[in-house]
Design a protein around this motif. Sequence first.
Motif, PDB file in Angstrom:
ATOM      1  N   GLY A  75     -25.342 -25.929  11.790  1.00 21.62           N
ATOM      2  CA  GLY A  75     -25.263 -26.861  10.587  1.00 21.62           C
ATOM      3  C   GLY A  75     -24.980 -26.318   9.516  1.00 21.62           C
ATOM      4  N   VAL A  76     -24.836 -27.037   8.217  1.00 20.90           N
ATOM      5  CA  VAL A  76     -24.795 -26.454   6.923  1.00 20.90           C
ATOM      6  C   VAL A  76     -26.127 -26.341   6.649  1.00 20.90           C
ATOM      7  CG1 VAL A  76     -23.995 -27.565   4.599  1.00 20.90           C
ATOM      8  CG2 VAL A  76     -22.719 -28.105   6.687  1.00 20.90           C
ATOM      9  N   GLY A  77     -26.059 -25.048   5.876  1.00 19.70           N
ATOM     10  CA  GLY A  77     -27.232 -24.398   5.373  1.00 19.70           C
ATOM     11  C   GLY A  77     -27.534 -24.854   3.921  1.00 19.70           C
ATOM     12  N   SER A  78     -26.437 -25.359   3.078  1.00 21.68           N
ATOM     13  CA  SER A  78     -26.827 -25.519   1.628  1.00 21.68           C
ATOM     14  C   SER A  78     -25.277 -25.863   1.234  1.00 21.68           C
ATOM     15  CB  SER A  78     -27.224 -24.405   0.711  1.00 21.68           C
ATOM     16  OG  SER A  78     -26.406 -23.363   0.821  1.00 21.68           O
ATOM     17  N   VAL A  79     -25.410 -26.631  -0.016  1.00 22.51           N
ATOM     18  CA  VAL A  79     -24.154 -26.946  -0.742  1.00 22.51           C
ATOM     19  C   VAL A  79     -24.130 -26.436  -2.210  1.00 22.51           C
ATOM     20  CG1 VAL A  79     -22.952 -28.825  -1.426  1.00 22.51           C
ATOM     21  CG2 VAL A  79     -23.894 -28.905   0.646  1.00 22.51           C
ATOM     22  N   CYS A  80     -23.104 -25.469  -2.520  1.00 18.01           N
ATOM     23  CA  CYS A  80     -22.948 -25.110  -3.776  1.00 18.01           C
ATOM     24  C   CYS A  80     -22.042 -25.967  -4.772  1.00 18.01           C
ATOM     25  CB  CYS A  80     -22.252 -23.836  -3.789  1.00 18.01           C
ATOM     26  SG  CYS A  80     -21.913 -23.163  -5.536  1.00 18.01           S
ATOM     27  N   GLU A  81     -22.246 -26.594  -5.843  1.00 21.45           N
ATOM     28  CA  GLU A  81     -21.680 -27.531  -6.583  1.00 21.45           C
ATOM     29  C   GLU A  81     -20.246 -26.888  -6.780  1.00 21.45           C
ATOM     30  OE1 GLU A  81     -23.286 -27.916 -10.976  1.00 21.45           O
ATOM     31  OE2 GLU A  81     -24.521 -26.080 -10.596  1.00 21.45           O
ATOM     32  N   TRP A  82     -20.297 -25.724  -6.854  1.00 22.41           N
ATOM     33  CA  TRP A  82     -19.070 -24.978  -7.146  1.00 22.41           C
ATOM     34  C   TRP A  82     -17.992 -24.576  -5.764  1.00 22.41           C
ATOM     35  CZ3 TRP A  82     -19.282 -26.445 -11.908  1.00 22.41           C
ATOM     36  CH2 TRP A  82     -20.519 -26.092 -12.750  1.00 22.41           C
ATOM     37  N   LYS A  83     -18.889 -24.089  -4.902  1.00 23.28           N
ATOM     38  CA  LYS A  83     -18.147 -23.552  -3.761  1.00 23.28           C
ATOM     39  C   LYS A  83     -17.984 -24.530  -2.586  1.00 23.28           C
ATOM     40  CE  LYS A  83     -20.026 -19.156  -4.849  1.00 23.28           C
ATOM     41  NZ  LYS A  83     -21.197 -19.786  -5.512  1.00 23.28           N
ATOM     42  N   GLY A  84     -18.994 -25.701  -2.555  1.00 18.36           N
ATOM     43  CA  GLY A  84     -19.155 -26.529  -1.434  1.00 18.36           C
ATOM     44  C   GLY A  84     -20.102 -26.264  -0.378  1.00 18.36           C
ATOM     45  N   PRO A  85     -19.793 -26.784   0.806  1.00 22.00           N
ATOM     46  CA  PRO A  85     -21.165 -26.410   1.956  1.00 22.00           C
ATOM     47  C   PRO A  85     -20.995 -25.027   2.498  1.00 22.00           C
ATOM     48  CG  PRO A  85     -19.250 -27.872   2.974  1.00 22.00           C
ATOM     49  CD  PRO A  85     -18.978 -27.643   1.492  1.00 22.00           C
ATOM     50  N   ALA A  86     -22.060 -24.584   2.730  1.00 26.08           N
ATOM     51  CA  ALA A  86     -22.332 -23.202   3.324  1.00 26.08           C
ATOM     52  C   ALA A  86     -22.888 -23.055   4.645  1.00 26.08           C
ATOM     53  CB  ALA A  86     -23.151 -22.211   2.483  1.00 26.08           C
ATOM     54  N   VAL A  87     -22.357 -22.148   5.349  1.00 26.04           N
ATOM     55  CA  VAL A  87     -23.109 -21.750   6.771  1.00 26.04           C
ATOM     56  C   VAL A  87     -23.783 -20.589   6.519  1.00 26.04           C
ATOM     57  CG1 VAL A  87     -21.540 -23.317   7.984  1.00 26.04           C
ATOM     58  CG2 VAL A  87     -20.964 -20.836   7.726  1.00 26.04           C
ATOM     59  N   TYR A  88     -24.829 -20.528   7.420  1.00 27.52           N
ATOM     60  CA  TYR A  88     -25.627 -19.270   7.395  1.00 27.52           C
ATOM     61  C   TYR A  88     -25.635 -18.456   8.464  1.00 27.52           C
ATOM     62  CZ  TYR A  88     -27.473 -20.301   2.657  1.00 27.52           C
ATOM     63  OH  TYR A  88     -27.682 -20.641   1.355  1.00 27.52           O
ATOM     64  N   PHE A  89     -26.207 -17.242   8.541  1.00 24.20           N
ATOM     65  CA  PHE A  89     -26.218 -16.391   9.851  1.00 24.20           C
ATOM     66  C   PHE A  89     -27.561 -15.648   9.683  1.00 24.20           C
ATOM     67  CE2 PHE A  89     -21.863 -16.614   8.372  1.00 24.20           C
ATOM     68  CZ  PHE A  89     -21.222 -16.952   9.442  1.00 24.20           C
ATOM     69  N   ASP A  90     -27.937 -15.354  10.915  1.00 27.11           N
ATOM     70  CA  ASP A  90     -29.102 -14.422  11.035  1.00 27.11           C
ATOM     71  C   ASP A  90     -28.406 -13.010  11.419  1.00 27.11           C
ATOM     72  OD1 ASP A  90     -31.295 -15.872  10.904  1.00 27.11           O
ATOM     73  OD2 ASP A  90     -31.628 -15.881  13.035  1.00 27.11           O
ATOM     74  N   ILE A  91     -28.879 -11.903  11.107  1.00 23.79           N
ATOM     75  CA  ILE A  91     -28.299 -10.538  11.313  1.00 23.79           C
ATOM     76  C   ILE A  91     -28.996  -9.963  12.190  1.00 23.79           C
ATOM     77  CG2 ILE A  91     -27.690  -8.271  10.164  1.00 23.79           C
ATOM     78  CD1 ILE A  91     -26.892 -10.102   7.641  1.00 23.79           C
ATOM     79  N   VAL A  92     -28.370  -9.410  13.176  1.00 24.31           N
ATOM     80  CA  VAL A  92     -29.494  -8.910  14.309  1.00 24.31           C
ATOM     81  C   VAL A  92     -28.755  -7.391  14.486  1.00 24.31           C
ATOM     82  CG1 VAL A  92     -30.082  -9.003  16.800  1.00 24.31           C
ATOM     83  CG2 VAL A  92     -29.645 -11.112  15.382  1.00 24.31           C
ATOM     84  N   ALA A  93     -29.678  -6.317  14.621  1.00 23.53           N
ATOM     85  CA  ALA A  93     -29.403  -5.043  14.686  1.00 23.53           C
ATOM     86  C   ALA A  93     -30.219  -4.371  15.854  1.00 23.53           C
ATOM     87  CB  ALA A  93     -29.592  -4.117  13.545  1.00 23.53           C
ATOM     88  N   PRO A  94     -29.342  -3.981  17.024  1.00 17.68           N
ATOM     89  CA  PRO A  94     -30.215  -3.563  18.177  1.00 17.68           C
ATOM     90  C   PRO A  94     -30.854  -2.107  17.621  1.00 17.68           C
ATOM     91  CG  PRO A  94     -27.877  -3.996  18.786  1.00 17.68           C
ATOM     92  CD  PRO A  94     -27.921  -4.068  17.310  1.00 17.68           C
ATOM     93  N   GLN A  95     -32.041  -1.919  18.395  1.00 18.30           N
ATOM     94  CA  GLN A  95     -32.900  -0.867  18.016  1.00 18.30           C
ATOM     95  C   GLN A  95     -32.951   0.005  19.171  1.00 18.30           C
ATOM     96  OE1 GLN A  95     -33.949  -0.390  14.575  1.00 18.30           O
ATOM     97  NE2 GLN A  95     -32.372  -1.826  14.742  1.00 18.30           N
ATOM     98  N   PRO A  96     -32.881   1.106  19.188  1.00 18.56           N
ATOM     99  CA  PRO A  96     -33.050   2.440  20.181  1.00 18.56           C
ATOM    100  C   PRO A  96     -34.234   1.973  21.256  1.00 18.56           C
ATOM    101  CG  PRO A  96     -32.681   3.501  18.225  1.00 18.56           C
ATOM    102  CD  PRO A  96     -33.048   2.271  17.837  1.00 18.56           C
ATOM    103  N   ALA A  97     -35.391   1.919  20.563  1.00 17.95           N
ATOM    104  CA  ALA A  97     -36.478   1.427  21.312  1.00 17.95           C
ATOM    105  C   ALA A  97     -37.067   0.152  20.779  1.00 17.95           C
ATOM    106  CB  ALA A  97     -37.471   2.787  21.252  1.00 17.95           C
TER     107      ALA A  97
END
Length: 170
Positions: A75-97
């Motif tokens: 879905g759309v995460g937010s709407v900026c009055e200047w830029k329009g609709p934004a989408v969002y991401f989680d960031i996932v970093a694998p860990q050695p252990a």
Amino acid sequence: MRPVPLPPGPGQESVWDYPRPAIVQPSTRRVEVVFGGEILADTRAAWRALETSHPPTYYLPPQDVRMDRLVPLPGVGSVCEWKGPAVYFDIVAPQPAGPPRIARRAAWAYPRPTPAFAAIAGYIALYPGLMDACRVDGEPVRPQEGGFYGGWITPDVVGPFKGGPGTQGW
């Protein structure tokens, strides 16, 4: 009530001289992002979004971001009055252990921005406060206060900055 802008020193710019409505401008400064013990992004082809009272937000080209670490959210995460609709991401970093490290809703993009912001279509912005480190030309970034805005504060930008308590009406 509008705050009193800090006077910029040599080589500095004041966020109170930035325009409203917001604009984007290209930047050739080196922008680096570290998350989960690895380089998440490294570019000299970013765009800076500039708006009165806000520190710049950097938008990074997807080819210079570890896109395999970004998990799109529905879905759309937010709407900026200047830029329009934004989408969002989680960031996932694998860990050695152990389990991977996850920064929830830590990045966003505008897949179909308004015409004035067409240059940043698909570019990635990140909340610097959710990363291990963000640097602009080697200078550490301090995140903009508050949980909504994603500004990057470096020594060459002076405020006061919107985002903290009591600044919502600026």
